[in-house]
Design a protein around this motif. Structure first.
Motif: not given
Length: 422
Positions: A294-303, A306-313, A318-323
């Motif tokens: 959770i500590v590793l994936c949580g910040p990515l899920m929040l980002a 707010f990230a630009t649609p279609g960007s790498l982030l 999105m994938c962190a939320g699935f993982f």
């Protein structure tokens, strides 16, 4: 040779059934734009259909079906459930109104409630202590596979045949699987036969007594429930991406399906295998590993929000939320089952499923739909974004409870109720 003498074969069969269960369950999400349009559903009605309707049946029936699996044949309990949910999946395709769809999905959930409590208990018996997390992790690969395939089917077969015909076909497939399964006998050599046929209420009381005496299991269940808030967000992901991020419905359905399959499977596999391997070497064992995830994936899920649609982030988040949610299944279930007496394992699993469905699925989905509707009525253009962000924060808060469980795990000796691995 008994069918139980081939545990890997049993695991593969249960995985396949779990995949079908989640295709049937999540096809509603894959067809959400079409179904909400054809049945004229509001966001709140859709949230009620995807959440509260499910929990009113699945949550309560999971406890009842779990108690049946502890007291009677697990294979026949599962087979009956398959037949019920498959027939009612076909009935979902015939629904002409919100009320008819509510009834059909209510009964689909009743049938699916039989699978997880019985299957997890069976796998823990067959694979024993040191491989339990891995076996459970493989079984719960059925969630990302089922969710992913539901979106892929909606974007491919469903686009050509329509959502109604797709529901009919899935119902026929399920019935063809459920009927042969009725013939399998479930003999349990390691369970006291005097428990077979015990009354429902004494079984529930025994399970609750087990929980009252084990705060480590309670903390694990609370953390497990909270991390499922990510699944509440998933119910609205396609609507959010189409309405507030500008994606095409069919195209994003295929992307969600493919990414959910890949990263959900990775989550279930990595979570199960690594939690088993690190259990004896990591502080807090299975619970400590879940907290780290959770500590590793949580910040990515929040980002991601707010990230630009279609960007790498955007896609990494999105994938962190699935993982993440799937990665917690192996360690959570291994810990819960390992510290729970044999005679109430399925019942305790059913209680965990009830809590997940009440708080994460029913209340979570209904709240997202109602709050986003109200915000949109007030003139907001990002009602779903803000609502989904709140579910992410709640999912990340699960780390606190896994941390408490990890602290309690260090105080426990290896549970005597689980036999050592061969």
């Amino acid at each position: 040779m008994r069918w139980k003498d081939k545990p890997n074969g049993v695991l593969i069969a249960l995985l396949a059934i779990h995949v079908i269960a989640h295709i049937d369950r999540n096809m509603l999400l894959g067809f959400s734009p079409q179904i909400t349009r054809d049945l004229a559903l509001s966001n709140a009605q859709y949230g009620f259909l995807a959440g509260a309707v499910w929990v009113l049946s699945y949550g309560l029936m999971a406890v009842f079906m779990g108690s049946l699996a502890d007291r009677f044949s697990r294979t026949r309990v599962m087979a009956a459930g398959i037949l019920i949910w498959s027939a009612c999946t076909a009935a979902s395709g015939a629904a002409q109104s919100f009320e008819q769809m509510v009834l059909a999905r209510f009964l689909v959930a009743s049938g699916e409630a039989a699978l997880v409590p019985a299957a997890v208990s069976l796998l823990v018996e067959l694979f024993l202590a040191r491989r339990a997390g891995t076996a459970v992790g493989v079984f719960f690969m059925g969630i990302p596979l089922g969710i992913g395939l539901s979106f892929l089917l909606a974007g491919t077969l469903g686009a050509a045949q329509g959502w109604r015909s797709t529901f009919y076909l899935l119902g026929i497939v399920g019935v063809m699987i459920g009927v042969p399964m009725l013939a399998l006998k479930d003999r349990r050599d390691n369970v006291d036969e005097t428990r077979r046929g015990v009354a429902f209420l004494p079984q529930i009381n025994a399970a609750l007594a087990s929980l009252r005496g084990n705060p480590t299991v309670v903390h694990t269940i609370v953390g497990f429930v909270l991390v499922h808030m990510a699944f509440a967000g998933l119910s609205f992901s396609q609507l959010w991406l189409v309405r507030e991020r500008g994606f095409d419905a069919a195209a994003i359905a295929r992307q969600i399906g493919g990414l959910q399959i890949v990263f959900g499977i990775l989550g279930a596999g990595v979570g199960g295998v690594l939690s088993d391997r690190l259990d004896r070497h990591m502080r807090g064992g299975h619970a400590g590993f879940a907290m780290l995830l959770i500590v590793l994936c949580g910040p990515l899920m929040l980002a991601y929000r707010f990230a630009t649609p279609g960007s790498l982030l955007f896609y990494v988040g999105m994938c962190a939320g699935f993982f993440l949610p799937l990665a917690t299944y192996g360690p959570s279930m291994a810990l819960i089952q390992g510290l729970t007496p044999d005679r109430v394992r399925s019942t305790v699993t059913g209680i965990a499923m009830l809590l997940i469905n009440v708080f994460a699925i029913a209340i979570g989905n209904l709240a997202i739909g109602a709050v986003s509707d109200r915000m949109n009525t007030a003139g907001a253009t990002n009602g779903l974004t803000l609502s989904l962000l709140a579910t992410d924060v709640l999912a990340i808060s699960a780390a606190l409870f896994f941390g408490l469980a990890a602290r309690g795990t260090r105080l426990h000796a290896a549970p005597a109720s689980v036999a050592p691995a061969h």
